[in-house]
Each structure stands twice: as structure tokens, then as C-alpha cells.
Design an enzyme around this catalytic site. Structure first.
Site, PDB file in Angstrom:
ATOM      1  N   ARG A 220      -1.256   4.712  42.526  1.00 31.63           N
ATOM      2  CA  ARG A 220      -1.895   5.705  41.414  1.00 31.63           C
ATOM      3  C   ARG A 220      -2.394   4.032  40.277  1.00 31.63           C
ATOM      4  NH1 ARG A 220       3.747   6.088  36.827  1.00 31.63           N
ATOM      5  NH2 ARG A 220       3.546   3.827  37.252  1.00 31.63           N
TER       6      ARG A 220
ATOM      7  N   LYS B 150       8.937   1.162  26.553  1.00 30.22           N
ATOM      8  CA  LYS B 150       7.538   2.135  26.651  1.00 30.22           C
ATOM      9  C   LYS B 150       7.992   3.720  26.032  1.00 30.22           C
ATOM     10  CE  LYS B 150       7.265   2.938  31.928  1.00 30.22           C
ATOM     11  NZ  LYS B 150       7.101   3.357  32.644  1.00 30.22           N
TER      12      LYS B 150
ATOM     13  N   TYR C 158      16.113  34.743  18.129  1.00 28.87           N
ATOM     14  CA  TYR C 158      15.032  34.967  19.310  1.00 28.87           C
ATOM     15  C   TYR C 158      15.658  35.877  19.853  1.00 28.87           C
ATOM     16  CZ  TYR C 158      11.861  32.805  15.907  1.00 28.87           C
ATOM     17  OH  TYR C 158      11.102  32.493  14.817  1.00 28.87           O
TER      18      TYR C 158
ATOM     19  N   MET D 292      12.919  26.755  16.610  1.00 28.84           N
ATOM     20  CA  MET D 292      12.105  25.476  16.869  1.00 28.84           C
ATOM     21  C   MET D 292      12.265  24.309  15.741  1.00 28.84           C
ATOM     22  SD  MET D 292       7.940  25.082  15.350  1.00 28.84           S
ATOM     23  CE  MET D 292       7.400  26.331  16.073  1.00 28.84           C
TER      24      MET D 292
HETATM   25  C1  LIG Z   1       8.129   2.848  33.423  1.00 27.25           C
HETATM   26  C2  LIG Z   1       8.411   1.734  34.188  1.00 27.25           C
HETATM   27  C3  LIG Z   1       9.231   0.951  34.432  1.00 27.25           C
HETATM   28  C4  LIG Z   1      10.168   1.475  34.524  1.00 27.25           C
HETATM   29  O1  LIG Z   1      11.064   2.178  35.270  1.00 27.25           O
HETATM   30  P1  LIG Z   1      12.670   2.382  35.094  1.00 27.25           P
HETATM   31  O2  LIG Z   1      12.456   3.495  37.022  1.00 27.25           O
HETATM   32  O3  LIG Z   1      12.969   3.405  34.185  1.00 27.25           O
HETATM   33  O4  LIG Z   1      13.531   1.154  35.426  1.00 27.25           O
HETATM   34  C5  LIG Z   1       8.804  -0.237  35.419  1.00 27.25           C
HETATM   35  N1  LIG Z   1       7.594  -0.582  35.762  1.00 27.25           N
HETATM   36  C6  LIG Z   1       6.765   0.228  35.545  1.00 27.25           C
HETATM   37  C7  LIG Z   1       5.555  -0.639  36.103  1.00 27.25           C
HETATM   38  C8  LIG Z   1       6.787   1.415  34.820  1.00 27.25           C
HETATM   39  O5  LIG Z   1       5.433   1.692  34.572  1.00 27.25           O
END
Ligand SMILES: *Cc1c(COP(=O)(O)O)cnc(C)c1O
Length: 340
Positions: A118, A33, A249, A295
Site C-alpha cells: 500500500r 487518527k 419510510y 436521516m
Molecule cells: C491505523 C493504523 C494502526 C492501528 O491499527 P489497529 O489495528 O487499529 O491497532 C497502526 N499503524 C498504522 C500505520 C495504521 O494506519
């Protein structure tokens, strides 16, 4: 040009340790992701396939489509709009209400809330979810949960494991009752996988460990992994900063004696979180980032053509009072990723 180097040897080293702990390569789903935690979605997908990983986890269908040729099993965690569904995808069900929106004949993993509060349905609603999905002819291919603090020293990990054991029992009973095949069961992210003494689930969803990071200042006996990403910047200009002159800056770094200073082509606009006069940061070669990061560039006491800004983000995570995940995820997609 600034670039991110992806170290294939280190990635394979980590994947090897992860696969051994999980029991086999088939039991590892690599979490890709958010542009593979900033490492490059397609780059990490290709390399994971080359290593022999067959499962991946992504955020949405857009990303799933980009990598569908590299995996035979893709779990999509957070899609909300289902018109782009392909039958190689498995969709996470995050609430009971979502059942109405998910198309018939799709594959679904039911997410169960075992204590993080969550996403996911409550344990008491499991049967309702099974019934609702079956009525719509949706295949229930998985049931899973997520830990709220597997990398923290507390009892939460054990408590959620107990709750997931109840989920497993309940799933077995429901499947027998409804004549449904038993779905894949999975609860572990990186830290949970390495904390489990007898991992025996269908697979683990491994993100941060793939990229080389696990909390190492806790007594969990986590293995040493190797950071996969390094950030490199190219020199734009060099000047002599005279004793008493300041750079950047606010002029927050002042030379105590004449010194050579160069600007390099990376800044907070590229997602390299802004360092300033309150944070002293040195690159792996010992060069100091001087004053405030701009930046699109930053100043360093170096004249090298190219400088490695970091090859391990733990130092930066500490400086910014955040986690390694945020440092790597923040790096923008437009920075070139190169595999070495
Ligand atoms: C992001 C995520 C993971 C991975 O977690 P890590 O700590 O990076 O291994 C696994 N399961 C879900 C549902 C996640 O959102």
C-alpha cells in the site's frame, strides 16, 4: 440530544492490558487518527495522557496540532502538505518521491513495504532513502512497517515479520556505514502486538485495542477488552401504533398488535449506518429498531427518555457486514462526547 459516552474505566482497563503486553506505557503509541476512531480526538488524547501514555499517532498535522500539548512524541501517518510542520512531529515517509517535499531538519519515520503493497518504500530502496534524507539534513527517527492481516489466520503475519527482520538488519548496517544513530523500529498494530510472543520493538501503534475491540472468534488467545464507546439517543415523540399500522419510510415495520413506539434523535446523518427491514437490530436493553432508520431519527418500541443504542459495536458490524472500525469511525464529530 444524542451523545456518545466515553467510559474512562474501560479505556484505562484496555490501556493497562496493552501496556503490560508492550512492556511499559512508554512502548505504547495510541492511534488517534480519524477522531480517535470516532471516539473524540481531544477526549481520548487527554485521557491517554492522564493514564501515562506519551506517544500518539495521527493522520495529519491538523490533528497533530490539536493534541500536541498532551504528548511528547507524535507520528503523523499521511500528511501531504508540509508547511505546517512543528518539530515535535515525526512524519511518515510513504514514498521516495516525498523526500523532495519534506522540509530540512524535520523528523521522519521511513515506512517500509514488507508485503502490504500500500504505502512505503521497498526494502531494496532503504539505503537510497537514508542517503536522500541525510543529504537534506532530515533526521531519521524511525523505520516502520504495517501488517496487512495480523488479525487473520494466515502465514502473512510470519512472512512480514521475517521481512521486517531483514529491514532491521539492513537499518543497522546502513546506520553504521553512515554514522547515523539507530532509529526507532516498530511494526505492530493492535493484533500484531498481541500475536507477538516476544515483543521487543521500540513501541507499538495501538488503535482498535485501545477502544476495546480485537477479533475474538479466532484462536489467537487475545485478551478480553472492554468497549469504550456507547451511543445514546433522546426521545423526540411517542405514539401508539395501532395493530396493522406501519412506521417509517416504506412502512416496513407493521404492528401485529397495538404498541407504544417512540422516535429517538439519531439517524444515518449522524453516521449511525442505516438499518432497514433486512436487518433486525436490538439495543442492549432489548428494544427493537423498527423499520428503516431515517436521516435524523429512528423508531424503537420504547418510551424511555433516553435509550442506549449500542455499547458494543460487534453486533452492528456483523449486521452491516463490516468491521468494528467502520462502525465507530462513521459517527460524526458533531455528536457530543461525554466522559464518564
Ligand atoms: C491505523 C493504523 C494502526 C492501528 O491499527 P489497529 O489495528 O487499529 O491497532 C497502526 N499503524 C498504522 C500505520 C495504521 O494506519
Amino acid at each position: 440530544m444524542a451523545k456518545i459516552l466515553i467510559n474512562k474505566e474501560n479505556l484505562f482497563y484496555n490501556l493497562n492490558i496493552i501496556s503490560q503486553k508492550a512492556g511499559s506505557k512508554d512502548k505504547v503509541a495510541v492511534v488517534l487518527k480519524d477522531n480517535a476512531y470516532g471516539h473524540g480526538l481531544v477526549e481520548i488524547a487527554k485521557l491517554s495522557k492522564e493514564f501515562g501514555i506519551k506517544k500518539a499517532v495521527v493522520r495529519d498535522f491538523k490533528d497533530a496540532h490539536k493534541i500536541k500539548d498532551y504528548f511528547n512524541y507524535i507520528l503523523v501517518l499521511a500528511e501531504q502538505d508540509f508547511h505546517n510542520y512543528s518539530h515535535t512531529f515525526h512524519i511518515a515517509l510513504n514514498s521516495l518521491e516525498q523526500i523532495d517535499k519534506i522540509p530540512s531538519n524535520s523528523n521522519v519515520h521511513i515506512k517500509v513495504d514488507t508485503g502490504m503493497h500500500r504505502n512505503g518504500i521497498s526494502i531494496d530502496d532503504l539505503e537510497k532513502a537514508f542517503l536522500g534524507l541525510s543529504q537534506k539534513k532530515i533526521n531519521i527517527t524511525g523505520v516502520f512497517t504495517h501488517h496487512k492481516g495480523a488479525d487473520e489466520l494466515s502465514t502473512n503475519f510470519f512472512w512480514q515479520n521475517e521481512n521486517f527482520s531483514l529491514v532491521k538488519k539492513s537499518v543497522k548496517d546502513i546506520c553504521e556505514k553512515l554514522f547515523l544513530p539507530l532509529p526507532n523500529l516498530h511494526s505492530c498494530n493492535s493484533a500484531a502486538l498481541f500475536r507477538k510472543i516476544d515483543f521487543d520493538e521500540d513501541f507499538a501503534r495501538v488503535g482498535i485495542a485501545t477502544y476495546g475491540y480485537l477479533e475474538d472468534d479466532l484462536p489467537f488467545n487475545f485478551p478480553k477488552l472492554k468497549p469504550v464507546m456507547s451511543l445514546w439517543a433522546s426521545k423526540m415523540a411517542t405514539r401508539t401504533l395501532k395493530k396493522g399500522q406501519s412506521v417509517g419510510y416504506g412502512g416496513k415495520f407493521t404492528a401485529l398488535e397495538d404498541m407504544e413506539v417512540s422516535t429517538y434523535d439519531v439517524g444515518y446523518g449522524d453516521g449511525f449506518l442505516r438499518l432497514n427491514e433486512n436487518h433486525c437490530y436490538k439495543t442492549p436493553k432489548g428494544f427493537q429498531v423498527l423499520g428503516r432508520v431515517s436521516m435524523d431519527n429512528l423508531s424503537i418500541n420504547s418510551t424511555d427518555k433516553e435509550v442506549c443504542i449500542f455499547d458494543d459495536v460487534r453486533t452492528l458490524a456483523k449486521i452491516h457486514n463490516t468491521i468494528t472500525y467502520e462502525i465507530t469511525c462513521s459517527l460524526k464529530e458533531n455528536i457530543k462526547r461525554e466522559i464518564i
